[in-house]
Design a protein around this motif. Structure first.
Motif, PDB file in Angstrom:
ATOM      1  N   TRP A  41       0.805  -1.123  -0.044  1.00  0.00           N
ATOM      2  CA  TRP A  41       0.034  -0.122  -0.013  1.00  0.00           C
ATOM      3  C   TRP A  41       0.825   1.251  -0.180  1.00  0.00           C
ATOM      4  O   TRP A  41       0.702   1.991  -0.756  1.00  0.00           O
ATOM      5  N   TYR A  42       1.878   1.312   0.849  1.00  0.00           N
ATOM      6  CA  TYR A  42       2.853   2.236   0.727  1.00  0.00           C
ATOM      7  C   TYR A  42       3.450   2.594  -0.377  1.00  0.00           C
ATOM      8  O   TYR A  42       3.732   3.971  -0.706  1.00  0.00           O
ATOM      9  N   ALA A  43       4.147   1.552  -1.235  1.00  0.00           N
ATOM     10  CA  ALA A  43       4.943   2.039  -2.204  1.00  0.00           C
ATOM     11  C   ALA A  43       4.025   2.175  -3.318  1.00  0.00           C
ATOM     12  O   ALA A  43       4.297   3.298  -4.081  1.00  0.00           O
ATOM     13  N   ALA A  48       2.372   6.613  -6.673  1.00  0.00           N
ATOM     14  CA  ALA A  48       1.313   7.795  -7.509  1.00  0.00           C
ATOM     15  C   ALA A  48       1.877   8.896  -7.223  1.00  0.00           C
ATOM     16  O   ALA A  48       1.439   9.865  -8.043  1.00  0.00           O
ATOM     17  N   ARG A  49       2.123   9.228  -6.000  1.00  0.00           N
ATOM     18  CA  ARG A  49       2.578  10.649  -5.643  1.00  0.00           C
ATOM     19  C   ARG A  49       3.758  11.187  -6.462  1.00  0.00           C
ATOM     20  O   ARG A  49       3.851  12.443  -6.732  1.00  0.00           O
ATOM     21  N   PHE A  50       4.801  10.309  -6.793  1.00  0.00           N
ATOM     22  CA  PHE A  50       5.844  10.695  -7.584  1.00  0.00           C
ATOM     23  C   PHE A  50       5.361  11.022  -9.091  1.00  0.00           C
ATOM     24  O   PHE A  50       5.858  11.871  -9.677  1.00  0.00           O
ATOM     25  N   ALA A  51       4.476  10.076  -9.551  1.00  0.00           N
ATOM     26  CA  ALA A  51       3.994  10.326 -10.873  1.00  0.00           C
ATOM     27  C   ALA A  51       3.294  11.570 -10.958  1.00  0.00           C
ATOM     28  O   ALA A  51       3.150  12.156 -12.111  1.00  0.00           O
ATOM     29  N   GLN A  52       2.464  11.696  -9.957  1.00  0.00           N
ATOM     30  CA  GLN A  52       1.591  13.152  -9.930  1.00  0.00           C
ATOM     31  C   GLN A  52       2.570  14.296  -9.867  1.00  0.00           C
ATOM     32  O   GLN A  52       2.552  15.297 -10.691  1.00  0.00           O
ATOM     33  N   GLY A  56       3.653  17.354 -12.967  1.00  0.00           N
ATOM     34  CA  GLY A  56       3.555  18.644 -12.627  1.00  0.00           C
ATOM     35  C   GLY A  56       2.278  19.297 -11.725  1.00  0.00           C
ATOM     36  O   GLY A  56       1.859  20.142 -11.510  1.00  0.00           O
ATOM     37  N   GLY A  57       1.717  18.195 -11.449  1.00  0.00           N
ATOM     38  CA  GLY A  57       0.168  18.296 -10.378  1.00  0.00           C
ATOM     39  C   GLY A  57       0.587  18.606  -9.041  1.00  0.00           C
ATOM     40  O   GLY A  57      -0.325  19.063  -8.349  1.00  0.00           O
ATOM     41  N   VAL A  58       1.824  18.456  -8.632  1.00  0.00           N
ATOM     42  CA  VAL A  58       2.211  18.763  -7.025  1.00  0.00           C
ATOM     43  C   VAL A  58       3.273  19.743  -6.994  1.00  0.00           C
ATOM     44  O   VAL A  58       4.420  19.318  -7.744  1.00  0.00           O
ATOM     45  N   GLU A  62       4.947  20.266  -1.351  1.00  0.00           N
ATOM     46  CA  GLU A  62       3.794  19.582  -1.023  1.00  0.00           C
ATOM     47  C   GLU A  62       4.057  17.947  -0.662  1.00  0.00           C
ATOM     48  O   GLU A  62       3.286  17.113  -0.362  1.00  0.00           O
ATOM     49  N   VAL A  63       5.131  17.616  -1.465  1.00  0.00           N
ATOM     50  CA  VAL A  63       5.497  16.323  -1.498  1.00  0.00           C
ATOM     51  C   VAL A  63       6.241  15.727  -0.428  1.00  0.00           C
ATOM     52  O   VAL A  63       6.702  16.027   0.564  1.00  0.00           O
TER      53      VAL A  63
END
Length: 63
Positions: A41-43, A48-52, A56-58, A62-63
């Motif tokens: 789940w964590y990976a 997903a956060r890295f892809a976002q 350029g979405g974040v 914020e990361v």
């Protein structure tokens, strides 16, 4: 793993050896399964956060 170890201590004194052998095996298997599920789940969440972030979405703050 700490919770599993803390739970094991009183069980060693409360349960008969024959029962504790089985309980111990079940506990360690359950602990590893739960850790594997959490790790997956964590990976996935981090990917997903890295892809976002890459899209350029974040903003980097914020990361």
């Amino acid at each position: 793993m700490v919770f599993e170890a803390l739970l094991r201590i009183p069980l060693v004194f409360l349960l008969p050896v024959e029962v504790m052998v089985t309980v111990s095996t079940v506990m360690i298997i359950a602990a590893f399964v739960l850790l594997a599920v959490w790790n997956k789940w964590y990976a996935d969440r981090q990917q997903a956060r890295f892809a976002q972030f890459q899209a350029g979405g974040v903003r980097s703050a914020e990361v």
